[in-house]
Design a protein around this motif. Structure first.
Motif, PDB file in Angstrom:
ATOM      1  N   LEU A  26       0.858  -1.181   0.000  1.00 20.00           N
ATOM      2  CA  LEU A  26       0.000   0.000   0.000  1.00 20.00           C
ATOM      3  C   LEU A  26       0.893   1.230   0.000  1.00 20.00           C
ATOM      4  CD1 LEU A  26      -2.756   1.400   0.273  1.00 20.00           C
ATOM      5  CD2 LEU A  26      -2.631   0.994   2.746  1.00 20.00           C
ATOM      6  N   PHE A  27       0.780   2.053  -1.033  1.00 19.05           N
ATOM      7  CA  PHE A  27       1.681   3.194  -1.222  1.00 19.05           C
ATOM      8  C   PHE A  27       0.954   4.512  -1.045  1.00 19.05           C
ATOM      9  CE2 PHE A  27       3.444   6.411  -4.143  1.00 19.05           C
ATOM     10  CZ  PHE A  27       4.709   6.564  -3.581  1.00 19.05           C
ATOM     11  N   LEU A  28       1.572   5.418  -0.265  1.00 15.68           N
ATOM     12  CA  LEU A  28       1.034   6.760  -0.036  1.00 15.68           C
ATOM     13  C   LEU A  28       1.969   7.778  -0.688  1.00 15.68           C
ATOM     14  CD1 LEU A  28       0.081   6.436   3.758  1.00 15.68           C
ATOM     15  CD2 LEU A  28      -1.253   5.780   1.735  1.00 15.68           C
ATOM     16  N   HIS A  29       1.453   8.539  -1.628  1.00 13.43           N
ATOM     17  CA  HIS A  29       2.262   9.457  -2.432  1.00 13.43           C
ATOM     18  C   HIS A  29       2.620  10.743  -1.686  1.00 13.43           C
ATOM     19  CE1 HIS A  29      -1.070  12.247  -3.009  1.00 13.43           C
ATOM     20  NE2 HIS A  29      -1.846  11.217  -3.307  1.00 13.43           N
ATOM     21  N   GLY A  30       3.458  11.549  -2.326  1.00 13.92           N
ATOM     22  CA  GLY A  30       3.902  12.807  -1.755  1.00 13.92           C
ATOM     23  C   GLY A  30       2.993  13.972  -2.086  1.00 13.92           C
TER      24      GLY A  30
ATOM     25  N   LEU B  69      -4.786  11.557  -2.724  1.00 13.93           N
ATOM     26  CA  LEU B  69      -5.394  12.604  -1.903  1.00 13.93           C
ATOM     27  C   LEU B  69      -5.861  13.784  -2.753  1.00 13.93           C
ATOM     28  CD1 LEU B  69      -2.916  13.091   1.100  1.00 13.93           C
ATOM     29  CD2 LEU B  69      -5.251  12.197   1.248  1.00 13.93           C
ATOM     30  N   PRO B  70      -6.952  14.436  -2.356  1.00 14.47           N
ATOM     31  CA  PRO B  70      -7.311  15.701  -2.994  1.00 14.47           C
ATOM     32  C   PRO B  70      -6.292  16.778  -2.610  1.00 14.47           C
ATOM     33  CG  PRO B  70      -9.185  14.738  -1.822  1.00 14.47           C
ATOM     34  CD  PRO B  70      -7.965  13.987  -1.384  1.00 14.47           C
ATOM     35  N   GLU B  71      -6.266  17.852  -3.367  1.00 13.54           N
ATOM     36  CA  GLU B  71      -5.369  18.965  -3.065  1.00 13.54           C
ATOM     37  C   GLU B  71      -5.597  19.466  -1.639  1.00 13.54           C
ATOM     38  OE1 GLU B  71      -2.934  20.204  -4.608  1.00 13.54           O
ATOM     39  OE2 GLU B  71      -3.138  19.581  -6.704  1.00 13.54           O
ATOM     40  N   GLY B  72      -4.510  19.799  -0.967  1.00 13.22           N
ATOM     41  CA  GLY B  72      -4.603  20.432   0.341  1.00 13.22           C
ATOM     42  C   GLY B  72      -4.785  19.498   1.515  1.00 13.22           C
ATOM     43  N   GLN B  73      -4.947  18.202   1.269  1.00 14.54           N
ATOM     44  CA  GLN B  73      -5.162  17.256   2.367  1.00 14.54           C
ATOM     45  C   GLN B  73      -3.875  16.495   2.690  1.00 14.54           C
ATOM     46  OE1 GLN B  73      -8.586  14.721   1.917  1.00 14.54           O
ATOM     47  NE2 GLN B  73      -9.979  16.425   1.553  1.00 14.54           N
ATOM     48  N   THR B  74      -3.850  15.872   3.874  1.00 11.86           N
ATOM     49  CA  THR B  74      -2.709  15.053   4.283  1.00 11.86           C
ATOM     50  C   THR B  74      -3.186  13.649   4.624  1.00 11.86           C
ATOM     51  OG1 THR B  74      -2.844  15.509   6.663  1.00 11.86           O
ATOM     52  CG2 THR B  74      -1.650  17.113   5.294  1.00 11.86           C
ATOM     53  N   TRP B  75      -2.253  12.712   4.604  1.00 10.85           N
ATOM     54  CA  TRP B  75      -2.582  11.326   4.948  1.00 10.85           C
ATOM     55  C   TRP B  75      -2.913  11.184   6.427  1.00 10.85           C
ATOM     56  CZ3 TRP B  75      -3.830   8.542   1.048  1.00 10.85           C
ATOM     57  CH2 TRP B  75      -3.211   8.721  -0.187  1.00 10.85           C
TER      58      TRP B  75
ATOM     59  N   VAL C  87      10.361   6.670   2.746  1.00 12.85           N
ATOM     60  CA  VAL C  87      11.280   7.273   1.783  1.00 12.85           C
ATOM     61  C   VAL C  87      11.165   8.805   1.841  1.00 12.85           C
ATOM     62  CG1 VAL C  87      11.964   7.393  -0.647  1.00 12.85           C
ATOM     63  CG2 VAL C  87      11.002   5.272   0.273  1.00 12.85           C
ATOM     64  N   SER C  88      12.268   9.469   2.124  1.00 17.85           N
ATOM     65  CA  SER C  88      12.338  10.935   2.107  1.00 17.85           C
ATOM     66  C   SER C  88      11.250  11.596   2.941  1.00 17.85           C
ATOM     67  CB  SER C  88      12.255  11.462   0.664  1.00 17.85           C
ATOM     68  OG  SER C  88      13.305  10.975  -0.118  1.00 17.85           O
TER      69      SER C  88
ATOM     70  N   PHE D 206       6.157   8.122   0.449  1.00 16.83           N
ATOM     71  CA  PHE D 206       7.199   9.042   0.019  1.00 16.83           C
ATOM     72  C   PHE D 206       6.864  10.443   0.516  1.00 16.83           C
ATOM     73  CE2 PHE D 206       8.361  12.422  -2.941  1.00 16.83           C
ATOM     74  CZ  PHE D 206       9.743  12.354  -2.842  1.00 16.83           C
ATOM     75  N   SER D 207       7.804  11.090   1.185  1.00 13.74           N
ATOM     76  CA  SER D 207       7.689  12.480   1.642  1.00 13.74           C
ATOM     77  C   SER D 207       6.425  12.666   2.489  1.00 13.74           C
ATOM     78  CB  SER D 207       7.719  13.415   0.430  1.00 13.74           C
ATOM     79  OG  SER D 207       7.926  14.747   0.811  1.00 13.74           O
ATOM     80  N   LEU D 208       5.442  13.411   2.003  1.00 18.24           N
ATOM     81  CA  LEU D 208       4.184  13.571   2.737  1.00 18.24           C
ATOM     82  C   LEU D 208       3.575  12.217   3.054  1.00 18.24           C
ATOM     83  CD1 LEU D 208       1.879  15.744   3.569  1.00 18.24           C
ATOM     84  CD2 LEU D 208       0.800  15.007   1.431  1.00 18.24           C
ATOM     85  N   GLY D 209       3.712  11.291   2.119  1.00 20.46           N
ATOM     86  CA  GLY D 209       3.185   9.941   2.329  1.00 20.46           C
ATOM     87  C   GLY D 209       3.915   9.193   3.420  1.00 20.46           C
TER      88      GLY D 209
END
Length: 217
Positions: free
Chosen positions: A29-33, A68-74, A128-129, A104-107
């Motif tokens: 399960l991958f969470l993007h930046g 994620l939609p713009e402006g949101q966080t995991w 990662v990062s 990755f990053s925010l993810g």
């Protein structure tokens, strides 16, 4: 292999494992930046783990990457990520003892938060990062000692001091955790292609297993 574009609580990319469909397979399960937020799943395919999966022959694990939609966080969508995971397990032959969470990053911040809040759900964490959220309580960090962790960071990442990451690594190891910390000396913040394309990490993703997994009925 071809990745499917799917809709749901969060839109997501999905790839089916190559093994016998009657035999449960692991899930990554991958969470993007931050820069990949929005409403276009194609941006996730430009690099990192989604691109690796999309350009590879069928892999032996299921793959899912919500957007994620713009402006949101995991961190804000933690409960939705868990609900999303439950839906995947209920609808596909996913081995609940072999679920890897990566970000990755925010993810990565989201992955740390979600894994620390639900340690019994994951067989491994790949960061990662990204930094550990300062909101995590000591007891949550202690819960991470049960999860094997891989951390990757670029030596020239101006956003993340190596010293801060090393402090977290030392803390987790002091609690009895299994943590591998890899620094890519010439890497900057955007090291995802190199990290996820590494054959050793790909083998690691499918070699982890929790003895006591949370099974959704």
């Amino acid at each position: 292999m071809s990745i499917e574009h799917r809709s749901g609580l969060l839109p997501y990319l999905f790839a089916i494992a190559s093994e016998d469909t009657n035999k449960p397979a692991p899930l990554v399960l991958f969470l993007h930046g931050a820069r990949d937020r929005g409403n276009d799943l194609n941006v996730l395919l430009k690099w990192g783990l989604p691109r690796f999966v999309n350009e590879s022959s069928p892999l032996t694990y299921f793959f899912a990457a919500p957007q994620l939609p713009e402006g949101q966080t995991w961190v804000e969508r933690e409960s939705d990520v868990i609900a999303f995971l439950d839906e995947l397990i209920a609808s596909h032959p996913i081995d609940p003892s072999g679920i890897i969470l990566s970000g990755f990053s925010l993810g990565t911040a989201g992955a740390w938060q979600i894994a620390a809040s639900h340690p019994s759900r994951f067989a491994g964490l790949v960061a990662v990062s990204g930094r550990v959220p300062k909101t995590l309580e000591p007891n949550q960090l202690a819960g991470l000692k049960e999860i094997p962790i891989q951390i990757f960071q670029g030596g020239k990442d101006e956003k993340l001091p190596i010293e801060d990451t090393q402090q977290i690594v030392d803390t987790l190891r002091g609690l009895g955790g299994t943590v591998d910390f890899t620094v890519l000396p010439e890497g900057d913040h955007f090291i995802a292609d190199e990290v996820y394309g590494d054959s050793k990490l790909q083998k690691w993703l499918i070699s982890q297993s929790r003895r006591q997994a949370s099974v959704v009925v």
